[in-house]
Design a protein around this motif. Structure first.
Motif, mmCIF file in Angstrom:
data_model
loop_
_atom_site.group_PDB
_atom_site.id
_atom_site.type_symbol
_atom_site.label_atom_id
_atom_site.label_comp_id
_atom_site.label_asym_id
_atom_site.label_seq_id
_atom_site.Cartn_x
_atom_site.Cartn_y
_atom_site.Cartn_z
ATOM 1 N N GLY A 49 -0.624 -13.408 -0.556
ATOM 2 C CA GLY A 49 0.221 -13.482 -1.743
ATOM 3 C C GLY A 49 -0.509 -13.344 -3.053
ATOM 4 O O GLY A 49 0.023 -12.767 -4.011
ATOM 5 N N LYS A 50 -1.708 -13.848 -3.149
ATOM 6 C CA LYS A 50 -2.450 -13.809 -4.413
ATOM 7 C C LYS A 50 -3.220 -12.505 -4.618
ATOM 8 O O LYS A 50 -3.767 -12.271 -5.697
ATOM 9 N N ILE A 51 -3.291 -11.685 -3.592
ATOM 10 C CA ILE A 51 -3.940 -10.381 -3.741
ATOM 11 C C ILE A 51 -3.004 -9.499 -4.576
ATOM 12 O O ILE A 51 -1.833 -9.336 -4.225
ATOM 13 N N PRO A 52 -3.467 -8.939 -5.685
ATOM 14 C CA PRO A 52 -2.581 -8.253 -6.641
ATOM 15 C C PRO A 52 -2.004 -6.920 -6.185
ATOM 16 O O PRO A 52 -1.115 -6.383 -6.824
ATOM 17 N N PHE A 53 -2.509 -6.374 -5.094
ATOM 18 C CA PHE A 53 -1.991 -5.101 -4.619
ATOM 19 C C PHE A 53 -1.429 -5.252 -3.208
ATOM 20 O O PHE A 53 -1.654 -6.273 -2.548
ATOM 21 N N SER A 54 -0.725 -4.247 -2.766
ATOM 22 C CA SER A 54 -0.065 -4.293 -1.464
ATOM 23 C C SER A 54 -1.031 -4.022 -0.316
ATOM 24 O O SER A 54 -1.465 -2.891 -0.111
ATOM 25 N N VAL A 55 -1.352 -5.056 0.415
ATOM 26 C CA VAL A 55 -2.229 -4.919 1.577
ATOM 27 C C VAL A 55 -1.508 -4.141 2.680
ATOM 28 O O VAL A 55 -2.091 -3.296 3.368
ATOM 29 N N ILE A 59 -2.624 -0.828 4.834
ATOM 30 C CA ILE A 59 -2.685 -0.815 6.304
ATOM 31 C C ILE A 59 -1.881 0.354 6.856
ATOM 32 O O ILE A 59 -2.327 1.061 7.774
ATOM 33 N N TYR A 60 -0.685 0.572 6.285
ATOM 34 C CA TYR A 60 0.125 1.717 6.721
ATOM 35 C C TYR A 60 -0.611 3.036 6.486
ATOM 36 O O TYR A 60 -0.622 3.924 7.349
ATOM 37 N N GLY A 61 -1.227 3.162 5.304
ATOM 38 C CA GLY A 61 -1.952 4.385 4.973
ATOM 39 C C GLY A 61 -3.099 4.646 5.931
ATOM 40 O O GLY A 61 -3.275 5.772 6.415
ATOM 41 N N ILE A 62 -3.874 3.599 6.217
ATOM 42 C CA ILE A 62 -5.011 3.731 7.141
ATOM 43 C C ILE A 62 -4.519 4.091 8.542
ATOM 44 O O ILE A 62 -5.112 4.936 9.229
ATOM 45 N N THR A 63 -3.420 3.455 8.956
ATOM 46 C CA THR A 63 -2.870 3.719 10.293
ATOM 47 C C THR A 63 -2.417 5.170 10.426
ATOM 48 O O THR A 63 -2.688 5.825 11.439
ATOM 49 N N ILE A 64 -1.744 5.682 9.407
ATOM 50 C CA ILE A 64 -1.280 7.077 9.444
ATOM 51 C C ILE A 64 -2.454 8.044 9.505
ATOM 52 O O ILE A 64 -2.465 8.991 10.305
ATOM 53 N N ILE A 65 -3.463 7.770 8.677
ATOM 54 C CA ILE A 65 -4.659 8.635 8.668
ATOM 55 C C ILE A 65 -5.364 8.591 10.023
ATOM 56 O O ILE A 65 -5.792 9.628 10.559
ATOM 57 N N TYR A 66 -5.483 7.381 10.582
ATOM 58 C CA TYR A 66 -6.156 7.241 11.876
ATOM 59 C C TYR A 66 -5.387 7.978 12.978
ATOM 60 O O TYR A 66 -6.000 8.626 13.835
ATOM 61 N N CYS A 67 -4.046 7.894 12.967
ATOM 62 C CA CYS A 67 -3.242 8.566 13.989
ATOM 63 C C CYS A 67 -3.427 10.083 13.910
ATOM 64 O O CYS A 67 -3.565 10.758 14.944
ATOM 65 N N MET A 197 12.404 8.891 -0.323
ATOM 66 C CA MET A 197 13.118 8.445 0.876
ATOM 67 C C MET A 197 14.430 7.746 0.537
ATOM 68 O O MET A 197 15.239 7.470 1.412
ATOM 69 N N GLY A 198 14.619 7.437 -0.757
ATOM 70 C CA GLY A 198 15.868 6.821 -1.187
ATOM 71 C C GLY A 198 15.908 5.318 -1.069
ATOM 72 O O GLY A 198 16.985 4.727 -0.988
ATOM 73 N N PHE A 199 14.734 4.664 -1.079
ATOM 74 C CA PHE A 199 14.680 3.210 -0.908
ATOM 75 C C PHE A 199 14.180 2.509 -2.171
ATOM 76 O O PHE A 199 13.245 2.967 -2.830
ATOM 77 N N GLY A 200 14.800 1.367 -2.471
ATOM 78 C CA GLY A 200 14.402 0.571 -3.624
ATOM 79 C C GLY A 200 13.295 -0.415 -3.302
ATOM 80 O O GLY A 200 12.641 -0.939 -4.208
ATOM 81 N N GLY A 201 13.087 -0.669 -2.032
ATOM 82 C CA GLY A 201 12.040 -1.607 -1.632
ATOM 83 C C GLY A 201 12.116 -1.853 -0.142
ATOM 84 O O GLY A 201 12.999 -1.331 0.544
ATOM 85 N N TYR A 202 11.197 -2.652 0.355
ATOM 86 C CA TYR A 202 11.217 -3.005 1.773
ATOM 87 C C TYR A 202 10.329 -4.222 1.999
ATOM 88 O O TYR A 202 9.459 -4.539 1.180
ATOM 89 N N LEU A 203 10.566 -4.909 3.091
ATOM 90 C CA LEU A 203 9.685 -5.999 3.494
ATOM 91 C C LEU A 203 8.708 -5.455 4.528
ATOM 92 O O LEU A 203 9.138 -4.846 5.523
ATOM 93 N N ASN A 204 7.417 -5.653 4.297
ATOM 94 C CA ASN A 204 6.444 -5.272 5.328
ATOM 95 C C ASN A 204 6.439 -6.368 6.388
ATOM 96 O O ASN A 204 6.013 -7.490 6.112
ATOM 97 N N PRO A 205 6.919 -6.084 7.591
ATOM 98 C CA PRO A 205 7.040 -7.123 8.614
ATOM 99 C C PRO A 205 5.700 -7.626 9.147
ATOM 100 O O PRO A 205 5.626 -8.707 9.723
#
Length: 351
Positions: A49-55, A59-67, A197-205
């Motif tokens: 929560g205290k990390i100022p950017f989206s972890v 993670i999603y970016g790294i996962t996509i690149i790795y795939c 994609m037409g989205f206003g936001g999302y929860l990273n599960p």
């Protein structure tokens, strides 16, 4: 059994398990949503929560690149082995997705917990919409002092993240099930792709971070934040999160939060009326302050800039995703919160 078959088999077991779990919402409610998930979400938001950017976005970016790298590296691999490897990856991701958050899709529905009816008549819809018009007009005029001026939210996005807590704190005094602690609300690093994609936001599960598209028109920004926070406290249904987000907005002392929630709800109600009765829609539309309609035009103009085949494809995918996760109405489930609003506020003032 060969090791490569173990995780794909586990994926099949998970799917069968979830089909059975759907018949035991009380068990999910007690042991997961009000038990294990409380600890999981608290831990995730405390650490990140205290990390100022989206972890989560990273993670999603790294996962996509790795795939992409993996498929390129193993392009000569037997296609059957590629399928088994892909299924193994999906199996692990599927398990983490449900364990860390998505079992909440199977909990007791909110209308049962709050004893709210789901059915309503056309007369009920019109009566509530008229009440909503009066309230939204009142707040719009209180902000602008001019019925014809659109609302321009002066708050920064970071300050909006902080101000959302007031609404949830007030809401929790009446309904403790909506208590929100340990904030983790962030601007998404993938806001531009989200917009297309037409989205206003999302929860990273996986990280329990509430991600908000920082390109949105500011008048609607507070409502989106409140919606994503509802997902964080363990509600999977989009209609339920719209309802909770609305109440957290109108109970906030800040007028811009109230306006964001009210104008969003009014738009859904007018859309429902327009789909059934054009004459009634036109009768009610003239009662709405022109400044509110200007905000709607602002929003429409914003989304039109990014209206491509991409958002249609992702909406079709997301529609199927919701249907596979206990939301039979798919993407239309967002508008189902009107059912909850009408019946909850039937004998109450909107406040």
């Amino acid at each position: 059994m060969k090791r490569k078959y173990i995780l794909p088999l586990f994926l099949l077991i998970q799917i069968v398990f979830l089909k059975i779990l759907a018949f035991f919402p009380e068990t999910v409610e007690r042991f997961y949503s009000n038990g294990l998930y409380v600890w999981i979400s608290s831990f995730s938001r405390t650490v990140l929560g205290k990390i100022p950017f989206s972890v989560g976005d990273i993670i999603y970016g790294i996962t996509i690149i790795y795939c992409i790298y993996w498929f390129f590296k193993n392009r000569k691999l037997n296609w059957k082995d590629k399928i088994w490897a892909s299924l193994s990856f999906i199996s692990v991701a599927y398990f983490l997705f449900h364990f860390l958050w998505a079992f909440n899709y199977y909990r007791v529905p909110l209308f049962e917990k709050m004893d709210i009816k789901r059915e309503y008549s056309d007369a009920d819809l019109i009566a509530f919409t008229q009440k909503l018009i009066v309230k939204t007009n009142e707040v719009q005029f209180a902000i602008t002092k001019d019925k014809t001026k659109k609302v321009v939210n002066p708050h920064s996005q970071d300050s909006i993240f902080k101000l959302t807590q007031y609404g949830y704190d007030h809401l929790a005094k009446q309904y403790p099930i909506f208590k929100y602690e340990t904030p983790s609300r962030k601007k998404s690093l993938m806001s531009l792709p989200l917009t297309y994609m037409g989205f206003g936001g999302y929860l990273n599960p996986f990280t329990n971070e509430a991600q908000v598209n920082d390109k949105l028109p500011m008048y609607g920004f507070p409502n989106v934040v409140c919606h994503e926070m509802a997902h964080q406290i363990g509600f999977g249904s989009e209609s339920e999160c719209n309802f909770i987000g609305f109440m957290a907005g109108v109970k906030n002392k800040d007028l811009y939060f109230q306006y964001s929630a009210l104008s969003n709800a009014l738009r859904y109600c007018m859309s429902n009326i327009g789909a059934k009765n054009e004459k009634e829609f036109n009768r009610l539309k003239v009662k709405i302050n022109p400044g509110i309609l200007e905000n709607y035009k602002e929003s429409e103009k914003f989304w039109e800039q990014y209206d491509t085949f991409i958002d249609k494809a992702f909406h079709a995918f997301y529609d199927q995703y919701l249907k596979s996760n206990q939301q039979e109405d798919g993407i239309d489930s967002y508008s189902k919160f009107v059912d909850l609003l009408i019946n909850y506020y039937k004998d109450k003032e909107i406040k």
